[in-house]
Design a protein around this motif. Structure first.
Motif, mmCIF file in Angstrom:
data_model
loop_
_atom_site.group_PDB
_atom_site.id
_atom_site.type_symbol
_atom_site.label_atom_id
_atom_site.label_comp_id
_atom_site.label_asym_id
_atom_site.label_seq_id
_atom_site.Cartn_x
_atom_site.Cartn_y
_atom_site.Cartn_z
ATOM 1 N N VAL A 1 -1.686 -1.615 39.863
ATOM 2 C CA VAL A 1 -2.977 -0.903 40.054
ATOM 3 C C VAL A 1 -3.675 -1.149 41.440
ATOM 4 O O VAL A 1 -4.028 0.033 42.175
ATOM 5 C CB VAL A 1 -4.026 -1.412 39.084
ATOM 6 C CG1 VAL A 1 -5.532 -0.707 39.331
ATOM 7 C CG2 VAL A 1 -3.506 -0.993 37.795
ATOM 8 N N LEU A 2 -3.636 -2.077 42.099
ATOM 9 C CA LEU A 2 -4.020 -2.375 43.568
ATOM 10 C C LEU A 2 -3.449 -1.703 44.311
ATOM 11 O O LEU A 2 -3.853 -1.011 45.093
ATOM 12 C CB LEU A 2 -4.150 -4.190 43.710
ATOM 13 C CG LEU A 2 -4.733 -4.391 45.035
ATOM 14 C CD1 LEU A 2 -6.101 -3.945 45.362
ATOM 15 C CD2 LEU A 2 -4.286 -5.878 44.994
ATOM 16 N N ALA A 3 -1.951 -1.878 44.093
ATOM 17 C CA ALA A 3 -0.863 -1.169 45.269
ATOM 18 C C ALA A 3 -1.128 0.376 45.319
ATOM 19 O O ALA A 3 -1.255 0.807 46.376
ATOM 20 C CB ALA A 3 0.359 -1.549 44.761
ATOM 21 N N ILE A 4 -1.290 1.061 44.133
ATOM 22 C CA ILE A 4 -1.339 2.352 44.160
ATOM 23 C C ILE A 4 -2.894 2.736 44.722
ATOM 24 O O ILE A 4 -2.907 3.949 45.275
ATOM 25 C CB ILE A 4 -1.406 2.898 42.639
ATOM 26 C CG1 ILE A 4 -0.001 2.712 42.257
ATOM 27 C CG2 ILE A 4 -1.677 4.453 42.539
ATOM 28 C CD1 ILE A 4 0.237 2.952 40.662
ATOM 29 N N ARG A 5 -3.839 2.028 44.876
ATOM 30 C CA ARG A 5 -5.123 2.454 45.531
ATOM 31 C C ARG A 5 -4.688 2.539 47.032
ATOM 32 O O ARG A 5 -5.582 3.166 47.777
ATOM 33 C CB ARG A 5 -6.099 1.104 45.293
ATOM 34 C CG ARG A 5 -6.502 0.885 43.928
ATOM 35 C CD ARG A 5 -6.774 2.296 43.272
ATOM 36 N NE ARG A 5 -7.857 3.078 43.785
ATOM 37 C CZ ARG A 5 -8.316 4.322 43.423
ATOM 38 N NH1 ARG A 5 -7.846 4.779 42.474
ATOM 39 N NH2 ARG A 5 -9.216 4.868 43.874
ATOM 40 N N PHE A 6 -3.751 2.030 47.521
ATOM 41 C CA PHE A 6 -3.483 2.475 48.988
ATOM 42 C C PHE A 6 -3.094 3.937 49.000
ATOM 43 O O PHE A 6 -3.153 4.484 50.129
ATOM 44 C CB PHE A 6 -2.214 1.540 49.535
ATOM 45 C CG PHE A 6 -2.696 0.140 50.113
ATOM 46 C CD1 PHE A 6 -3.112 0.116 51.568
ATOM 47 C CD2 PHE A 6 -2.723 -0.672 49.294
ATOM 48 C CE1 PHE A 6 -3.491 -1.024 52.023
ATOM 49 C CE2 PHE A 6 -3.298 -1.886 49.659
ATOM 50 C CZ PHE A 6 -3.571 -2.020 51.195
ATOM 51 N N ALA A 7 -2.469 4.505 48.070
ATOM 52 C CA ALA A 7 -2.355 5.987 48.055
ATOM 53 C C ALA A 7 -3.528 6.830 47.913
ATOM 54 O O ALA A 7 -3.485 7.793 48.715
ATOM 55 C CB ALA A 7 -1.237 6.426 46.747
#
Length: 304
Positions: free
Chosen positions: A259-265
Motif C-alpha cells: 500500500v505504501l509503495a504504490i503511493r509513490f505512483a
C-alpha cells in the motif's frame, strides 16, 4: 451503424488524457457509444488492451467492458487520417464521496470482480502475458528524479524510501505476480445502485504483484479518510478475498507495505501535474501509513 448525434449532456467517466478527443454519440436506433480518437504514439498499447478486454468479456467478466471491432476485425481502425475506437456507453450512479467508504456492499462487489479477473487470467495466461512491472525499479527511478528536481521534497520522502528499501524491496522476489488492472480505485469504477456496472481505464494493466489492485484500492480508500481502512468497504473486501484464497501468504504479509509503495505512483502523478498541495498531502498520508504500519497490518489481519 449510423451516428446521428453527439451527446455532450451525458457524463463521461475516466481520464480523457490518453485520447485526442472523445464524446458520447447516439446512433439511429438510439444506442449510446463512446467514440474516441487515439494518439498514434499509443496505438500499439491501446490495441493490445482492446484484445485483453475482449478476452475478459468473452470469458464472462462483463464488467471489464469491450471495444467494438470494425468489419475487418480491427479495434482501432484508421479512418480519415485518425485512429478511432468505439465502446458501449455505460452510465452509472454518482459516487457519494467520502460516504461511500462506509458501504460494505462495495467491498463485496470489488472482491467479486478481482476474483473473476484472477480466475480468467489464470485459465489463459498467454493472453495476459506482459513484461513484469518492477515496482522497486519504478520507485527508485522516481526518487532519483525527485532528488534531482527538488532536494527539499526528496528529503521529505526519504523516510518512506528508506523503509521500503529495508522492509519491502528485499521481499519483492518472493511475491507471486499476476495480471492486474493496474489502476483500480473507486473513481475508475462505474457503480450501479448496489453493483459494479463497469471497470474502466485499463491503461496500466499488466503483470504485477498479485495483490497490486487490492493495495492500490485500499490506499485510495485511506486517502479519502484514514479511518476508512477499518471501515465496512475495506473489511468486506479483505474478508471475501481471504475466503477466496486467491493470494499467497507472502502477499498478505506484505500488503501493508505494498500500500505504501504504490503511493509513490500517485506521487508521480502529482509531480507530473506539478500539484504542490497534493505532493505535500501525499507526504502527510505516507507518514501516517508508516507511523501506523503495525496498526494497518493488524487491521488487515483482523478483517479475515
Amino acid at each position: 451503424m449510423s451516428v446521428v448525434s453527439f451527446r455532450p449532456d451525458l457524463p463521461l467517466a475516466g481520464s480523457p488524457e490518453r485520447t485526442v478527443w472523445r464524446s458520447v454519440v447516439e446512433t439511429a436506433d438510439s444506442q449510446l457509444f463512446v467514440l474516441e480518437k487515439i494518439p498514434s504514439i499509443i496505438y500499439g498499447r491501446k490495441r493490445r488492451i482492446a484484445g485483453v478486454l475482449k478476452e475478459l468479456s468473452d470469458q464472462g467478466l462483463q464488467q471489464a467492458g469491450f471495444y467494438l471491432p470494425d468489419v475487418h476485425g480491427e479495434f482501432i481502425p484508421l479512418i480519415a487520417h485518425g485512429l478511432w475506437q468505439l465502446c458501449p456507453y455505460v452510465g452509472g450512479v454518482v459516487l457519494d464521496r467520502p460516504a461511500y467508504v462506509m458501504d460494505g456492499w462495495r467491498g463485496d462487489a470489488v472482491a467479486g470482480f478481482l476474483i473473476g479477473l484472477h480466475a480468467i487470467s489464470s485459465r489463459n495466461p498467454a493472453v495476459f502475458n506482459t513484461p513484469p512491472f518492477s515496482i522497486c525499479a519504478y520507485i527508485r527511478d522516481l526518487f532519483a528524479t525527485l532528488s534531482q528536481r527538488n532536494q527539499t521534497v526528496a528529503e521529505r520522502y526519504r523516510p518512506f524510501m528508506d523503509h521500503l528499501e529495508k522492509r519491502f524491496f528485499p521481499e519483492r522476489d518472493r511475491l507471486p505476480i499476476r495480471f492486474c488492472h493496474g489502476d483500480l480505485h473507486p473513481i475508475n469504477i462505474i457503480w450501479g445502485k448496489r453493483s459494479i456496472r463497469a471497470v474502466i481505464d485499463w491503461e496500466f494493466c499488466g503483470i504485477k504483484p498479485e495483490a497490486y489492485d487490492l493495495a492500490n484500492l485500499l490506499g485510495c480508500l485511506g486517502m479519502e479518510h484514514p479511518q476508512s481502512l477499518a471501515g465496512p468497504f475495506a473489511r468486506r473486501l479483505i474478508s471475501r478475498l481471504r475466503e477466496a484464497e486467491i493470494f499467497s501468504h507472502e502477499s498478505w504479509n506484505t500488503l501493508h507495505d505494498l500500500v505504501l509503495a504504490i503511493r509513490f505512483a500517485w506521487l508521480s502523478e502529482w509531480m507530473r501535474k506539478n500539484d504542490q498541495p497534493m505532493i505535500r498531502l501525499e507526504a502527510d498520508y505516507m507518514s501516517l501509513l508508516l507511523e501506523h504500519r503495525q496498526d494497518l497490518k493488524s487491521i488487515l489481519s483482523r478483517a479475515a
